[in-house]
Write an enzyme that holds these catalytic residues in place. Structure first.
Site, PDB file in Angstrom:
ATOM      1  N   CYS A  21      -3.989  12.358  37.486  1.00  0.00           N
ATOM      2  CA  CYS A  21      -2.931  12.060  36.939  1.00  0.00           C
ATOM      3  C   CYS A  21      -2.151  11.160  37.995  1.00  0.00           C
ATOM      4  O   CYS A  21      -1.077  10.548  37.832  1.00  0.00           O
ATOM      5  CB  CYS A  21      -1.977  13.119  37.076  1.00  0.00           C
ATOM      6  SG  CYS A  21      -2.658  14.741  35.682  1.00  0.00           S
ATOM      7  N   THR A  77       3.901  24.291  14.638  1.00  0.00           N
ATOM      8  CA  THR A  77       2.514  24.823  14.125  1.00  0.00           C
ATOM      9  C   THR A  77       1.359  25.043  14.969  1.00  0.00           C
ATOM     10  O   THR A  77       1.117  24.039  15.843  1.00  0.00           O
ATOM     11  CB  THR A  77       2.232  24.018  12.781  1.00  0.00           C
ATOM     12  OG1 THR A  77       3.148  23.865  11.930  1.00  0.00           O
ATOM     13  CG2 THR A  77       1.164  24.210  12.045  1.00  0.00           C
ATOM     14  N   HIS A 118      -9.795  21.422  28.537  1.00  0.00           N
ATOM     15  CA  HIS A 118     -10.765  20.267  28.691  1.00  0.00           C
ATOM     16  C   HIS A 118     -11.386  20.415  30.188  1.00  0.00           C
ATOM     17  O   HIS A 118     -12.308  19.626  30.522  1.00  0.00           O
ATOM     18  CB  HIS A 118     -10.031  18.977  28.359  1.00  0.00           C
ATOM     19  CG  HIS A 118      -9.158  18.616  29.442  1.00  0.00           C
ATOM     20  ND1 HIS A 118      -9.432  17.767  30.283  1.00  0.00           N
ATOM     21  CD2 HIS A 118      -7.735  19.029  29.751  1.00  0.00           C
ATOM     22  CE1 HIS A 118      -8.518  17.454  31.118  1.00  0.00           C
ATOM     23  NE2 HIS A 118      -7.332  18.315  30.622  1.00  0.00           N
ATOM     24  N   THR A 152      -0.273  21.114  32.146  1.00  0.00           N
ATOM     25  CA  THR A 152       0.878  20.593  32.445  1.00  0.00           C
ATOM     26  C   THR A 152       1.943  21.250  31.593  1.00  0.00           C
ATOM     27  O   THR A 152       3.039  21.542  32.198  1.00  0.00           O
ATOM     28  CB  THR A 152       0.929  19.080  32.132  1.00  0.00           C
ATOM     29  OG1 THR A 152      -0.250  18.429  32.697  1.00  0.00           O
ATOM     30  CG2 THR A 152       2.296  18.580  32.292  1.00  0.00           C
TER      31      THR A 152
END
Length: 386
Positions: A323, A237, A201, A70
């Site tokens: 989704c 980070t 994933h 996304t």
């Protein structure tokens, strides 16, 4: 319970879980830090990028680590639009894209961009002649997915890339590769893709990690400002453990892809045969689609009724894109494929994974037939009320 929802998310490889746990415990330092622990983390990050690049046959410097597809799709589409707005304000996509592409384009439309939504045929594939006519001098980007997340339709990416570049060599070509990697061969160079996005994933990697390929020479407007991480394209980070775990999942998925493909094709044929024999079901996928996605409908029945009925019998399935699965609207993808409102409103998706065996598929067909037999009176009552 047998899990048939791998298109939504996949269980991580055991090796991936072990790797992520080890890195989180031992290499938790910020890779931007100058001390030895920071340098060790930075080295791991560089190695992870090299492994991911090797899996895609691209340069390590061409990869940006993201939080998933996304973000990668938004970075590719909005980043291209904002960076190259001087070339024009026209984008091309299809009406069957994943929400992370479709809604992104809709948002740009609200900001004054013109978006052409290419039609698809009954199999969910774009018409190349229509595409050729749609590409213009002011077309900044063409974004078309590799494999549709609902129907499993495979787009002819090599032909699409060739046409785009022949008509306008400056038009960028973005591929949402989420449902293709690990199931089908990937050929970014052959496709002439400038941008390619993945989510870990979906190929047995960790959630919250993804990668965006940005071809050397292509510039994107950064959507997240701050530090200079990821070549200045994504401040923040870095997730070192996630990147290392994703790189392992990419390597394992690529190595095992041919074997997985052969087994899935065998499973899919058994499932196709079984579904076709059950009265009332309409098969929306076909033999030319991706091996891991099978989509069918039971017209007259709300899909969530079938989902819960099969769950009670030990089978976990879904309706459409994860989704969008909680939305009650008919499938935008099926409507674009020319399916009736009844078919588009009753879609069921099953998606295969590495753990499935022939016995699982045979059991699923048996359970599905049983469920349909029990639910048929409900459909008949609803039909009589109409």
């Amino acid at each position: 319970m047998i899990y048939w929802d791998h298109a939504a998310t996949t269980p991580p490889f055991d090796e991936v879980v072990d790797t992520m746990s080890e890195v989180m415990k031992k290499h938790y330092a910020n890779p931007s830090a100058l001390h030895r622990s920071g340098e060790a983390a930075a080295k791991l990050l560089r190695r992870a990028r090299e492994v991911c690049a090797a899996s895609l046959d691209v340069l390590p410097s061409e990869l940006v680590f993201t939080s998933g597809a996304t973000e990668g799709n938004n970075m590719a589409i909005k980043g291209s639009a904002m960076q190259y707005s001087s070339r024009g304000r026209h984008i091309i996509t299809t009406g069957t894209e994943h929400p992370s592409v479709y809604e992104c384009c809709k948002q740009l439309e609200s900001l004054g961009w013109e978006v052409t939504y290419l039609p698809v045929d009954a199999a969910g594939v774009v018409d190349l002649d229509v595409l050729k006519e749609a590409v213009r001098k002011d077309t900044v980007l063409v974004s078309i997915m590799h494999v549709n997340n609902e129907s499993g339709a495979i787009q002819p990416l090599a032909d699409i890339g060739r046409i785009v570049k022949e008509v306008n060599s400056r038009t960028l070509f973005h591929v949402d590769g989420v449902q293709g990697f690990g199931k089908l061969p990937v050929a970014i160079s052959e496709w002439q893709a400038d941008l390619y996005s993945l989510s870990a994933h979906k190929f047995n990697g960790p959630r919250g990690m993804g990668v965006l390929y940005v071809k050397q020479g292509v510039q994107l407007f950064p959507l997240i400002s701050g530090g200079s991480q990821e070549n200045g394209l994504r401040a923040g980070t870095e997730n070192v453990a996630g990147a290392v775990a994703m790189s392992k999942a990419m390597r394992l998925s690529q190595e095992r892809q041919p074997e997985l493909y052969a087994r899935m094709m065998e499973l899919r044929e058994l499932l196709f045969q079984g579904i076709r024999k059950i009265p009332g079901l309409v098969l929306n996928s076909n033999e030319l689609d991706a091996p891991h996605i099978i989509h069918f409908s039971y017209p007259g029945l709300r899909p969530e009724v079938m989902v819960h009925a099969l769950e009670e019998m030990g089978m976990l399935i879904s309706t459409k894109s994860a989704c969008s699965s909680k939305l009650s609207e008919p499938s935008r993808v099926l409507l674009a494929m020319g399916k009736s409102m009844e078919v588009a409103s009753s879609g069921i998706r099953i998606s295969l994974g590495k753990e499935h065996q022939l016995g699982d598929a045979a059991r699923f067909v048996e359970v599905l037939a049983n469920a349909c037999s029990k639910l048929r009176p409900i459909i008949e009552r609803e039909g009589n009320r109409r």
